[in-house]
Design a protein around this motif. Structure first.
Motif, short mmCIF file in Angstrom:
data_model
loop_
_atom_site.label_atom_id
_atom_site.label_comp_id
_atom_site.label_asym_id
_atom_site.label_seq_id
_atom_site.Cartn_x
_atom_site.Cartn_y
_atom_site.Cartn_z
N VAL A 1 0.87 -1.19 0.00
CA VAL A 1 0.00 0.00 0.00
C VAL A 1 0.90 1.24 0.00
N HIS A 2 0.41 2.33 -0.57
CA HIS A 2 1.20 3.56 -0.61
C HIS A 2 1.32 4.14 0.80
N PRO A 3 2.52 4.60 1.17
CA PRO A 3 2.69 5.14 2.54
C PRO A 3 1.77 6.32 2.85
N ASP A 4 1.42 7.13 1.85
CA ASP A 4 0.51 8.26 2.11
C ASP A 4 -0.89 7.76 2.48
N ALA A 5 -1.32 6.67 1.86
CA ALA A 5 -2.63 6.09 2.19
C ALA A 5 -2.61 5.57 3.63
N LEU A 6 -1.52 4.91 3.97
CA LEU A 6 -1.40 4.35 5.31
C LEU A 6 -1.41 5.47 6.37
N VAL B 1 0.80 1.59 -10.44
CA VAL B 1 0.80 2.88 -11.14
C VAL B 1 0.07 3.92 -10.27
N ALA B 2 0.71 5.07 -10.12
CA ALA B 2 0.09 6.16 -9.35
C ALA B 2 -1.08 6.73 -10.13
N LEU B 3 -2.24 6.83 -9.49
CA LEU B 3 -3.42 7.47 -10.09
C LEU B 3 -3.92 8.50 -9.08
N PRO B 4 -3.30 9.66 -9.04
CA PRO B 4 -3.57 10.60 -7.95
C PRO B 4 -5.00 11.12 -7.93
N GLY B 5 -5.52 11.28 -6.72
CA GLY B 5 -6.88 11.74 -6.50
C GLY B 5 -7.66 10.70 -5.71
N TYR C 1 -8.04 9.60 -2.85
CA TYR C 1 -7.52 9.23 -1.53
C TYR C 1 -6.01 9.47 -1.59
N PRO C 2 -5.39 9.90 -0.50
CA PRO C 2 -3.94 10.10 -0.57
C PRO C 2 -3.23 8.82 -1.03
N GLY C 3 -2.30 8.96 -1.94
CA GLY C 3 -1.53 7.80 -2.40
C GLY C 3 -2.31 6.79 -3.22
N HIS C 4 -3.44 7.22 -3.79
CA HIS C 4 -4.30 6.30 -4.56
C HIS C 4 -3.53 5.71 -5.74
N MET C 5 -3.61 4.39 -5.92
CA MET C 5 -2.86 3.70 -6.97
C MET C 5 -3.72 2.70 -7.72
N ALA D 1 -0.91 -7.87 -24.75
CA ALA D 1 -2.16 -7.31 -24.22
C ALA D 1 -1.83 -6.24 -23.17
N GLU D 2 -2.74 -5.29 -23.03
CA GLU D 2 -2.52 -4.23 -22.06
C GLU D 2 -3.81 -3.97 -21.29
N GLY D 3 -3.66 -3.70 -19.99
CA GLY D 3 -4.82 -3.36 -19.18
C GLY D 3 -4.42 -2.39 -18.09
N ILE D 4 -5.41 -1.70 -17.55
CA ILE D 4 -5.15 -0.84 -16.40
C ILE D 4 -6.31 -0.99 -15.42
N ALA D 5 -5.96 -1.32 -14.18
CA ALA D 5 -6.95 -1.38 -13.11
C ALA D 5 -6.99 0.00 -12.48
N ILE D 6 -8.12 0.66 -12.59
CA ILE D 6 -8.19 2.10 -12.29
C ILE D 6 -8.64 2.39 -10.87
#
Ligand SMILES: [Zn+2]
Length: 272
Positions: free
Chosen positions: A136-141, A180-184, A186-190, A199-204
């Protein structure tokens, strides 16, 4: 429900379904008329004029490795602010998929809202997935730990403090799967990016928790901020009318689909 992206299998395991509240109240400044077209596109996500929130948990498997993308709402009683139709399904769904708790290698937490961490730990505070790295991102924690009295933080975050590892933008978690960082939101949202076998995908995660927001990225949810609407608009530009699979736990069916222009709207369509 299972989808394959290159060598990565993405399986949606149900955990909970419930009604969150009136959409026009949650998304201040929007009107019932503006929501109407999306009811036709995504009927599963409406209960009258309220938001029917689906909360499956995505399991990613590649080679012999298993990653859980968030851990759902968890056992009943952690979340007061919604009206559940079903809760507590994940343990049974894991068993049905043939996944033992010990088999999970990575638990990746996109952020620490109540619908994303419920099965982190047992009632006695022990990790529900005893062999997993909890990432988990430290900012979220830090943000969660500043709210230690919330029931979901007390049960699902505080007891695991010595287990958490820092999520780092670009770090590989499984072969072909990176944070991948997806800012907004929640702090540290990823989120996660998948690149495997062409193939390519992104979990948003919750950068667009209702697919109507892919069409109206400027609509802001109670928890959203300007950063989120910016990230969302960029994301839509990046993925619209491409082969990139967009994965979201709050979307219908498998939650794995494509973002496409249909007439004058941007829509999400499940990959089948
Ligand atoms: Zn959520």
């Amino acid at each position: 429900m299972s989808t394959t992206l290159g060598d990565v299998e993405v399986v949606a395991l149900p955990d909970a379904v419930g009604v969150l509240g009136e959409l026009v109240e949650l998304y201040q400044g929007t009107t019932a008329e503006e929501w109407e077209p999306y009811r036709g596109l995504y009927p599963e996500l409406f209960d009258g004029s309220s938001w029917r929130l689906l909360v499956p948990v995505h399991l990613l498997r590649t080679g012999g490795d298993t990653l859980l993308l968030d851990t759902g709402v968890g056992p009943s009683g952690l979340w007061d602010e919604w009206r559940p139709e079903q809760e507590g399904l994940l343990p049974g769904a894991l068993a049905e998929a043939g996944v033992a708790h010990e088999d999970v290698d990575v638990v990746f937490l996109t952020h620490l809202h109540v619908d994303h961490l419920g099965w982190n730990s047992n009632e006695d505070g022990a990790p529900f997935f005893p062999n997993a790295r909890y990432v988990v991102h430290p900012d979220a924690l830090a943000f969660a730990l500043a709210r230690p009295d919330r029931p979901h933080i007390r049960r699902c975050v505080t007891p695991l403090l010595d287990r958490f590892e820092d999520a780092v933008d670009g770090a590989e978690l499984l072969p072909g799967v990176t944070a991948v960082a997806l800012p907004g939101h929640y702090p540290g949202h990823m989120g996660l990016r998948i690149r495997s076998g062409g193939a390519e995908g992104i979990a948003i995660a919750d950068i667009a928790p209702h697919p109507a927001l892919l069409d109206r990225p400027e609509w802001a949810f109670a928890y959203d901020d300007m950063e989120q609407t910016r990230t969302r608009a960029q994301l839509v530009q990046e993925v619209v009318d491409t082969d990139v699979a967009v994965i979201c736990g709050h979307y219908p069916g498998s939650g794995v689909g494509r973002v496409l222009t249909r007439e004058d709207r941007v829509v999400w369509e499940e990959l089948v």
